[in-house]
Design an enzyme around this catalytic site. Structure first.
Site, PDB file in Angstrom:
ATOM      1  N   SER A  25       0.846  -1.430  -0.100  1.00  0.00           N
ATOM      2  CA  SER A  25      -0.016   0.044  -0.124  1.00  0.00           C
ATOM      3  C   SER A  25       0.789   1.289   0.089  1.00  0.00           C
ATOM      4  O   SER A  25       0.598   2.605   0.169  1.00  0.00           O
ATOM      5  CB  SER A  25      -1.001   0.114   1.222  1.00  0.00           C
ATOM      6  OG  SER A  25      -0.329   0.050   2.373  1.00  0.00           O
ATOM      7  N   ASN A 108      -3.527  -3.704  11.906  1.00  0.00           N
ATOM      8  CA  ASN A 108      -4.964  -3.478  11.739  1.00  0.00           C
ATOM      9  C   ASN A 108      -5.700  -2.301  12.536  1.00  0.00           C
ATOM     10  O   ASN A 108      -6.491  -1.809  12.163  1.00  0.00           O
ATOM     11  CB  ASN A 108      -5.547  -4.691  11.984  1.00  0.00           C
ATOM     12  CG  ASN A 108      -4.987  -5.983  11.210  1.00  0.00           C
ATOM     13  OD1 ASN A 108      -4.338  -5.882  10.274  1.00  0.00           O
ATOM     14  ND2 ASN A 108      -5.525  -7.202  11.408  1.00  0.00           N
ATOM     15  N   THR A 153     -38.398  23.320 -15.660  1.00  0.00           N
ATOM     16  CA  THR A 153     -38.702  21.899 -15.492  1.00  0.00           C
ATOM     17  C   THR A 153     -38.649  21.256 -16.838  1.00  0.00           C
ATOM     18  O   THR A 153     -39.006  21.501 -17.950  1.00  0.00           O
ATOM     19  CB  THR A 153     -40.093  21.661 -14.883  1.00  0.00           C
ATOM     20  OG1 THR A 153     -41.384  22.051 -15.648  1.00  0.00           O
ATOM     21  CG2 THR A 153     -40.450  22.475 -13.507  1.00  0.00           C
ATOM     22  N   HIS A 154     -38.216  20.116 -16.815  1.00  0.00           N
ATOM     23  CA  HIS A 154     -37.796  19.239 -18.081  1.00  0.00           C
ATOM     24  C   HIS A 154     -36.843  20.156 -19.088  1.00  0.00           C
ATOM     25  O   HIS A 154     -37.033  20.036 -20.356  1.00  0.00           O
ATOM     26  CB  HIS A 154     -39.128  19.116 -18.629  1.00  0.00           C
ATOM     27  CG  HIS A 154     -40.018  18.294 -17.729  1.00  0.00           C
ATOM     28  ND1 HIS A 154     -40.207  17.005 -17.512  1.00  0.00           N
ATOM     29  CD2 HIS A 154     -40.951  18.675 -17.075  1.00  0.00           C
ATOM     30  CE1 HIS A 154     -40.940  16.578 -16.540  1.00  0.00           C
ATOM     31  NE2 HIS A 154     -41.685  17.732 -16.113  1.00  0.00           N
ATOM     32  N   SER A 275     -10.395  27.226 -29.377  1.00  0.00           N
ATOM     33  CA  SER A 275      -9.994  26.040 -30.313  1.00  0.00           C
ATOM     34  C   SER A 275      -8.689  26.045 -30.971  1.00  0.00           C
ATOM     35  O   SER A 275      -8.450  27.716 -31.196  1.00  0.00           O
ATOM     36  CB  SER A 275     -11.168  26.059 -31.218  1.00  0.00           C
ATOM     37  OG  SER A 275     -10.990  25.446 -32.375  1.00  0.00           O
ATOM     38  N   LYS A 281     -14.014  30.569 -30.883  1.00  0.00           N
ATOM     39  CA  LYS A 281     -14.364  29.824 -29.960  1.00  0.00           C
ATOM     40  C   LYS A 281     -14.068  30.288 -28.411  1.00  0.00           C
ATOM     41  O   LYS A 281     -12.928  30.725 -28.152  1.00  0.00           O
ATOM     42  CB  LYS A 281     -13.767  28.380 -30.245  1.00  0.00           C
ATOM     43  CG  LYS A 281     -14.399  27.639 -31.018  1.00  0.00           C
ATOM     44  CD  LYS A 281     -16.149  27.379 -30.781  1.00  0.00           C
ATOM     45  CE  LYS A 281     -16.057  25.848 -30.915  1.00  0.00           C
ATOM     46  NZ  LYS A 281     -16.619  25.266 -29.921  1.00  0.00           N
ATOM     47  N   ASN A 283     -14.617  27.936 -25.123  1.00  0.00           N
ATOM     48  CA  ASN A 283     -15.115  26.841 -24.559  1.00  0.00           C
ATOM     49  C   ASN A 283     -15.206  26.627 -23.129  1.00  0.00           C
ATOM     50  O   ASN A 283     -14.192  27.070 -22.245  1.00  0.00           O
ATOM     51  CB  ASN A 283     -14.389  25.651 -25.052  1.00  0.00           C
ATOM     52  CG  ASN A 283     -14.527  25.474 -26.528  1.00  0.00           C
ATOM     53  OD1 ASN A 283     -15.259  25.753 -27.120  1.00  0.00           O
ATOM     54  ND2 ASN A 283     -13.442  25.148 -27.192  1.00  0.00           N
ATOM     55  N   GLU A 288     -16.953  21.312 -18.212  1.00  0.00           N
ATOM     56  CA  GLU A 288     -17.073  20.214 -18.828  1.00  0.00           C
ATOM     57  C   GLU A 288     -16.283  19.177 -17.989  1.00  0.00           C
ATOM     58  O   GLU A 288     -16.648  17.984 -17.975  1.00  0.00           O
ATOM     59  CB  GLU A 288     -16.518  20.094 -20.281  1.00  0.00           C
ATOM     60  CG  GLU A 288     -17.469  20.980 -21.259  1.00  0.00           C
ATOM     61  CD  GLU A 288     -16.732  21.319 -22.607  1.00  0.00           C
ATOM     62  OE1 GLU A 288     -17.271  21.031 -23.308  1.00  0.00           O
ATOM     63  OE2 GLU A 288     -15.472  21.889 -22.711  1.00  0.00           O
ATOM     64  N   TYR A 315     -10.441  -8.219   9.819  1.00  0.00           N
ATOM     65  CA  TYR A 315      -9.435  -7.700   8.811  1.00  0.00           C
ATOM     66  C   TYR A 315      -9.276  -8.609   7.739  1.00  0.00           C
ATOM     67  O   TYR A 315      -9.027  -9.849   7.833  1.00  0.00           O
ATOM     68  CB  TYR A 315      -8.402  -7.469   9.371  1.00  0.00           C
ATOM     69  CG  TYR A 315      -7.367  -6.426   8.739  1.00  0.00           C
ATOM     70  CD1 TYR A 315      -7.606  -4.889   8.404  1.00  0.00           C
ATOM     71  CD2 TYR A 315      -6.667  -6.905   7.794  1.00  0.00           C
ATOM     72  CE1 TYR A 315      -6.843  -4.316   7.339  1.00  0.00           C
ATOM     73  CE2 TYR A 315      -5.973  -6.121   6.777  1.00  0.00           C
ATOM     74  CZ  TYR A 315      -5.943  -4.805   6.610  1.00  0.00           C
ATOM     75  OH  TYR A 315      -5.260  -4.343   5.712  1.00  0.00           O
ATOM     76  N   GLN A 320      -7.464  -2.543   2.691  1.00  0.00           N
ATOM     77  CA  GLN A 320      -6.406  -1.717   1.957  1.00  0.00           C
ATOM     78  C   GLN A 320      -6.714  -1.108   0.998  1.00  0.00           C
ATOM     79  O   GLN A 320      -6.681  -0.062   0.608  1.00  0.00           O
ATOM     80  CB  GLN A 320      -5.194  -2.445   1.943  1.00  0.00           C
ATOM     81  CG  GLN A 320      -4.152  -1.785   1.211  1.00  0.00           C
ATOM     82  CD  GLN A 320      -3.003  -2.611   1.042  1.00  0.00           C
ATOM     83  OE1 GLN A 320      -2.238  -3.000   2.099  1.00  0.00           O
ATOM     84  NE2 GLN A 320      -2.320  -3.271   0.055  1.00  0.00           N
TER      85      GLN A 320
HETATM   86  N1  ARG Z   1      -1.373  -1.773   4.551  1.00  0.00           N
HETATM   87  C1  ARG Z   1      -2.752  -2.219   5.188  1.00  0.00           C
HETATM   88  C2  ARG Z   1      -3.711  -1.556   5.010  1.00  0.00           C
HETATM   89  O1  ARG Z   1      -3.589  -0.309   4.335  1.00  0.00           O
HETATM   90  C3  ARG Z   1      -2.480  -2.479   6.728  1.00  0.00           C
HETATM   91  C4  ARG Z   1      -2.646  -3.415   7.540  1.00  0.00           C
HETATM   92  C5  ARG Z   1      -1.994  -4.524   7.057  1.00  0.00           C
HETATM   93  N2  ARG Z   1      -2.661  -5.780   7.602  1.00  0.00           N
HETATM   94  C6  ARG Z   1      -2.281  -6.902   7.531  1.00  0.00           C
HETATM   95  N3  ARG Z   1      -2.595  -7.922   8.357  1.00  0.00           N
HETATM   96  N4  ARG Z   1      -1.467  -7.336   6.662  1.00  0.00           N
HETATM   97  O2  ARG Z   1      -4.843  -1.622   5.136  1.00  0.00           O
END
Ligand code: ARG
Length: 493
Positions: A25, A108, A153-154, A275, A281, A283, A288, A315, A320
């Site tokens: 992560s 966790n 409306t519409h 453009s 133009k 725009n 958008e 968990y 993650q």
């Molecule tokens: N990188 C993990 C997350 O963002 C952290 C917790 C990881 N826990 C584990 N038991 N592998 O959720």
């Protein structure tokens, strides 16, 4: 080669670099890196206070953590920020001391807590941007209490309103979005720390103490829930998505209003583009792109929900993967709020054109029917039929509303079995948009008195909401000072 973490080489040999990088992560952990350090500090202080870690050990670890607040390298070879931090601490003070930091905690509860801290700040940032947007809408409204425009409306001309009335409608949507954030904030504001992996701990942890140090109002009680809950992330993403949806609706208006066909408003050059071939133009590119990015944000909300929907407790590493779409949706919404505020602030309205559109599109027809009801005590449906026929006749003959004569009205009424006598003034007044608007004095309606009252009410509410924001900010910004003060009190800093 994967750098060897202390977690490896015990039960498992080191995983492959490919697998580690795949499940890592790290690329999103920058958003919470400092929060994870703070969580570690608060947990450490608690361990010292409870006599689980000695003051001397605490001092060494606290010093090493403090160093990390100045700069922490997120190593791609490691799974996540949690491993990076532990590795740095052990490198700095040795495993005999540094290896004590993870007592009674898990990645966790640590990640859930850090995510909540970050989510609270994101919510405060969104709330702050919303208040600025509301300020802009209110000040524009103040200038356009008497600017008549057709309401739709519409997307068909419906009844005349004023630009102020219309802009206040957007203001009120953003006001609800603001209160939705306050509400979400209350539910984020609970600390998972002390839940450890899922079952809490047999160490005598003081969960309330850690919660307080990290700026939370309370502990998130059930430890299984605390490590598995990501509702708060989805709610944050939803709050952002609703804002983004409102911005996209407003963007759609800006695109329409700046067409030649509407011609109601011109966007500032600074928020437009041109453009490469068509020299004339202008725009509405910002509007958008906001409209399109709203679709991304909706997709990210769905993605987060879809990950959660079939996870058993507690968990799972799937959790993650909820994080990136949520942070991206909030960051996108923040950018959109800022850029749309600039675009809206610089709008130039063609008030004459808006008035003409309200007048020529028969948006005053309902008011003519209303007045027939009042003047001749007709059932509304009868008056409605008379005016409907009158409009049809005028449209068939290619007449503008101001060319309708009293005789035409009397004649269609006669066809509906009603004898009435009206003069020129009666017909003219009813077909004038400003007269219709002035008569709509009902609460929340477009009449200038009603709108002026709404504006002053909104201004009052805005100032109260600024106060609510500053107490929210105080709570999220005070954490470092709280931790440092407590570290000094315990003799650890
Ligand atoms: N990188 C993990 C997350 O963002 C952290 C917790 C990881 N826990 C584990 N038991 N592998 O959720």
């Amino acid at each position: 080669m994967v750098e060897l973490s202390l977690m490896w080489g015990a039960r498992l040999s080191a995983p492959s670099a490919e697998a580690t990088q795949y499940v890592s992560s790290i690329s999103f952990d920058d958003r919470i890196a400092l929060d994870v350090v703070r969580v570690n500090m608060a947990h450490l202080l608690m361990l010292v206070k409870q006599g689980i870690v000695s003051k001397e050990e605490g001092r060494a670890i606290y010093g090493a953590l403090k160093k990390l607040t100045k700069g922490l390298e997120l190593k791609r070879a490691l799974e996540d920020v949690h491993m990076c931090i532990e590795e740095e601490i052990v490198k700095e003070v040795g495993v005999e001391v540094g290896g004590r930091l993870h007592t009674g905690k898990s990645r966790n509860d640590q990640v859930a807590t850090a995510l909540r801290m970050r989510a609270k700040r994101f919510v405060a940032e969104l709330a702050s941007e919303l208040l600025k947007m509301r300020e802009v809408l209110l000040s524009l409204s103040e200038r356009h209490v008497n600017t008549i425009m057709p309401g739709y409306t519409h997307l068909q001309h419906a009844q005349p309103v004023t630009l102020a009335h219309y802009l206040l409608a957007y203001h009120d949507k953003f006001e609800r979005d603001f209160h939705r954030l306050l509400d979400v904030y209350r539910r984020i504001d609970e600390s998972p720390m002390g839940s450890a992996a899922l079952a809490g701990s047999s160490f005598n942890l003081d969960r309330e103490y850690v919660a307080k140090l990290l700026g939370f109002s309370r502990v998130q009680e059930n430890t299984v829930d605390a490590v598995s809950d990501r509702d708060f992330m989805v709610e944050t993403a939803f709050a952002a998505t609703m804002i983004m949806t409102h911005l996209s609706e407003l963007a759609e208006e800006l695109v329409l209003w700046s067409t030649w066909e509407f011609g109601f408003a011109e966007l500032p050059d600074a928020y437009s583009s041109t453009s490469s071939i068509m020299p004339q133009k202008k725009n509405p590119v910002v509007a958008e792109v906001v409209r399109a990015r709203a679709s991304h944000v909706i997709g990210m909300l769905l993605s987060a929900l879809a990950i959660l929907k079939r996870l058993p407790l507690s968990y799972n590493l799937d959790l993650q993967e909820v994080t990136p779409p949520v942070w991206l949706s909030v960051e996108e919404t923040l950018r959109a709020l800022k850029v749309m505020r600039g675009a809206v602030e610089g709008l130039q309205f063609d008030v004459k054109r808006m008035y003409e559109a309200a007048e020529l599109g028969y948006s005053t027809a309902t008011e003519l029917a209303n007045e027939l009801v009042r003047r001749f005590n007709l059932p509304f449906r009868v008056a409605y039929r008379i005016v409907g026929k009158l409009v049809k006749e005028a449209v068939d003959k290619g007449l503008a509303p101001h060319e309708i004569t009293p005789q035409m009205l009397e004649e269609v009424a006669r066809q509906e079995g009603v004898t009435i006598e009206v003069d020129e003034q009666f017909v003219r007044d009813c077909l004038k948009p400003e007269v219709c608007v002035a008569r709509c004095k009902v609460v929340g309606g477009p009449s200038p008195e009603s709108v002026v009252r709404m504006i002053s009410d909104r201004k009052l509410k805005l100032s109260r909401d600024f106060e609510a924001l500053s107490s929210m900010k105080e709570a999220v910004e005070g954490v470092d000072a709280l931790i440092e003060e407590e570290a000094k009190r315990l003799g650890v800093a």
